[in-house]
Design an enzyme around this catalytic site. Structure first.
Site, PDB file in Angstrom:
ATOM      1  N   ASN A   1     -16.414  -0.381   5.659  1.00  0.00           N
ATOM      2  CA  ASN A   1     -18.090  -0.586   5.982  1.00  0.00           C
ATOM      3  C   ASN A   1     -17.958  -1.929   6.955  1.00  0.00           C
ATOM      4  O   ASN A   1     -16.903  -2.092   7.263  1.00  0.00           O
ATOM      5  CB  ASN A   1     -18.625  -0.099   4.473  1.00  0.00           C
ATOM      6  CG  ASN A   1     -17.615  -1.749   4.679  1.00  0.00           C
ATOM      7  OD1 ASN A   1     -18.051  -2.392   3.748  1.00  0.00           O
ATOM      8  ND2 ASN A   1     -18.783  -0.908   2.585  1.00  0.00           N
TER       9      ASN A   1
ATOM     10  N   CYS B   1     -22.192   7.895  10.163  1.00  0.00           N
ATOM     11  CA  CYS B   1     -21.455   7.560   8.823  1.00  0.00           C
ATOM     12  C   CYS B   1     -23.210   7.636   8.125  1.00  0.00           C
ATOM     13  O   CYS B   1     -23.236   8.662   7.718  1.00  0.00           O
ATOM     14  CB  CYS B   1     -21.054   6.385   9.815  1.00  0.00           C
ATOM     15  SG  CYS B   1     -22.394   5.441  10.589  1.00  0.00           S
TER      16      CYS B   1
ATOM     17  N   ASP C   1     -23.369   2.093  13.702  1.00  0.00           N
ATOM     18  CA  ASP C   1     -22.539   1.315  13.436  1.00  0.00           C
ATOM     19  C   ASP C   1     -20.291   2.343  13.689  1.00  0.00           C
ATOM     20  O   ASP C   1     -21.042   2.135  15.006  1.00  0.00           O
ATOM     21  CB  ASP C   1     -22.346   0.409  12.302  1.00  0.00           C
ATOM     22  CG  ASP C   1     -23.253  -0.231  12.487  1.00  0.00           C
ATOM     23  OD1 ASP C   1     -23.404  -1.297  12.819  1.00  0.00           O
ATOM     24  OD2 ASP C   1     -23.647  -0.586  10.848  1.00  0.00           O
TER      25      ASP C   1
END
Length: 602
Positions: free
Chosen positions: A312, A374, A379
């Protein structure tokens, strides 16, 4: 007035910037001592001592404008000077206090977002630190002080409009859309379905607007699966979205399940739809506790779920911090390899590239449509879809095509540039900050190293993009989504970075580029083939910089210039001899009979 000459942005090593006056090539107006952009104004200046980590203390003067910090040295030959756009500054701290007694121990520490730190010493008795600290803080973090970002004050003019580079409808048509399987929907034209998606979306032809609304209710932040790219031959699609809202109770949504079945059926060549979840498996499971989750085999029997183990934003942020610690200001040669390994930066680059390769291969060779997500889909999802598209579609490997790719997959689909970079915000410790886009550009650079003739753009292009990711000189990377950009009238009130690129395209062009249609690139993502991008991460250290410019590239450019000169002279000879050819009663069988031979080395 802005000149018509192309603005350039200095991305050379620190030694180059230190050993000459700043030839960064921007549209400059002379303001006594400092070069300024149109719309740039001097705020304050002070005598300081620059604590250079490479050459020692340097006496000089610091100038602060509404765009940059500019230092000009004195009493040293050659002249030491450099500038830092204020948007690059992450943190400003006071160094030393009233009781500080050491030489040069009182002043300012400035942490930058581009892998460097600056330290300036001031004289305590002059009491000049307070004013320059306040001015720097105010203009480096304008949003925290109720001021405009410099992009809205920039008065530069360019011959081409970079905002015109990307038009969603034009890009869809280039991909052959709409067609019998896919349609363009205007359901989000006012950002009503999803406030972080663009107005135009491509969805399966058989999915109704009501279906889309029901699916949105089951996807995090209403980010439904929509098409990013369609294979021109096998009609496999790359879809992007956010995680399903499964939660701890394992909720199901028949509309979402049916929608993914429709996506699978659009190309009709595989029995299963592949879902790539960018997260590590354990993280995806943990997200159930906050209402998220992943597509279970029970709920989606016609789908295969693959976890890509990409960490992450918090892990990536810490990794970059560790990398900065080992590259600036000094590189410790004796422990370099172990230090680099301890940052895990190249491991993260490897995982992102490996995931993108899997996506591209599944679409091209497996002839299967894929869904990529995700957690929120802005991202790691953007990294994977854009890199896979870069591997699959040679158009995105051109300068304009890459600009379209960035505008489409990153900017229009809501990568949170404002939150990840912290434009104009003083909160340097914000947990939302993360180098996600930097990682993407690093991956592109890794690909360009492995395929040196496949990309029209060069390394300078990639560094320029990263420099202006932070600079706030252009509106391109400002704000978190198109919805906010529209409200702030970014296109009307700011310039696009692509205007700068288009103004002098040759500076950003790879001389070795060979145009190849329909060639799929599969980079090798093993650690043995990945490198640290020295010309970016260590460019401020004059002792560990690569040779600039590349001698092979420089020689090639010289040969191209020589060829162009020969062509020009040949055309002049043709024009000169044209009247003779027209008046001649006998036509020569070939131009060589009346024209001197011009031999070129090509």
């Amino acid at each position: 007035m802005a000149s018509n000459s192309t603005p350039k942005y200095n991305s050379n090593s620190l030694e180059n910037s230190l050993r000459r006056s700043p030839g960064d090539g921007m549209n400059h107006e002379q303001n006594d001592e400092i070069p300024c952009l149109p719309g740039e104004a001097l705020i304050t200046d002070k005598d300081v001592i620059y604590m250079c980590p490479f050459y020692g203390p340097v006496k000089g003067r610091i100038h602060v404008t509404n765009y940059k910090l500019y230092f000009k040295g004195e009493e040293m030959e050659p002249l030491i000077s450099f500038s830092v756009p204020l948007g690059v500054i992450a943190r400003i701290e006071k160094m030393g206090g009233a009781s500080s007694r050491g030489e040069n121990s009182y002043g300012l520490d400035i942490t930058c977002k581009d892998m460097r730190n600056l330290r300036f010493a001031l004289k305590q008795e002059v009491h000049s630190r307070k004013q320059i600290f306040e001015d720097l803080t105010k203009y480096a973090f304008p949003l925290s002080h109720g001021l405009l970002l410099f992009a809205f004050q920039n008065e530069e003019k360019f011959p081409e409009n970079g905002w015109a580079v990307y038009d969603a409808m034009t890009e869809f048509r280039r991909q052959g859309l709409p067609n019998g399987q896919w349609r363009i929907t205007f359901i989000n034209k006012n950002y009503e379905l999803c406030d972080t998606y663009p107005p135009l979306l491509v969805v399966p032809y058989s999915a109704s607007e009501e279906d889309l609304k029901k699916v949105a209710a089951f996807r995090s932040r209403n980010r439904i699966p929509v098409l990013s790219w369609l294979h021109p031959e096998n009609q496999s699609a790359i879809m992007r979205c956010s995680q399903p809202l499964v939660g701890m109770s394992g909720k199901r949504n028949k509309d979402d399940e049916r929608y993914l079945d429709i996506i699978r059926d659009t190309n009709g060549q595989t029995s299963k739809l592949t879902i790539y979840d960018a997260r590590p498996n354990v993280n995806a499971v943990a997200n159930k506790a906050t209402g998220g989750g992943y597509e279970s085999e029970d709920a989606y029997p016609n789908a295969e779920l693959v976890f890509l183990d990409i960490h992450n934003i918090h892990v990536m942020r810490e990794s970059l911090k560790k990398l900065k610690d080992i590259v600036y200001p000094n590189v410790e040669e004796s422990h370099w390899l172990s230090s680099l390994e301890s940052t895990h930066w190249l491991e993260h680059i490897k995982l992102v590239l490996t995931g993108a390769i899997q996506v591209a291969d599944k679409v091209a060779s497996g002839k299967s449509s894929v869904v990529v997500h995700c957690s929120d889909g802005w991202d790691r999802t953007a990294q994977l879809t854009s890199l896979a598209m870069l591997m699959l579609d040679s158009y995105y490997r051109t300068i304009v095509g890459f600009e379209v790719l960035v505008q489409k997959e990153w900017i229009s689909f809501g990568h949170k540039f404002s939150s990840r970079i912290g434009h104009g915000d003083k909160n340097h410790a914000d947990a939302d900050r993360s180098p996600i886009f930097l990682q993407f550009i690093d991956c592109v650079w890794q690909m360009s190293k492995q395929f040196p003739t496949a990309f029209e753009f060069n390394e300078h292009f990639l560094i320029t993009v990263l420099d202006h990711l932070y600079s706030c000189r252009f509106g391109t990377f400002l704000y978190n989504c198109e919805n906010i950009r529209d409200k702030e009238k970014v296109r009307e009130k700011t310039q696009s970075l692509w205007s700068l690129i288009s103004s002098e395209k040759s500076k950003y062009t790879n001389p070795f580029y060979t145009k190849e249609l329909n060639r799929v690139l599969y980079p090798v993502a093993s650690m043995r083939h990945l490198e640290l991008w020295v010309n970016y991460y260590i460019r401020w250290n004059p002792r560990i910089r690569q040779q600039q410019p590349n001698p092979v590239e420089q020689r090639y450019m010289e040969l191209l210039a020589l060829r162009d000169d020969y062509v020009r002279r040949l055309e002049e000879l043709q024009i000169t001899n044209s009247p003779k050819m027209n008046s001649s009663t006998t036509s020569p069988s070939s131009p060589s009979q009346i024209m001197p031979q011009v031999h070129t080395p090509f």
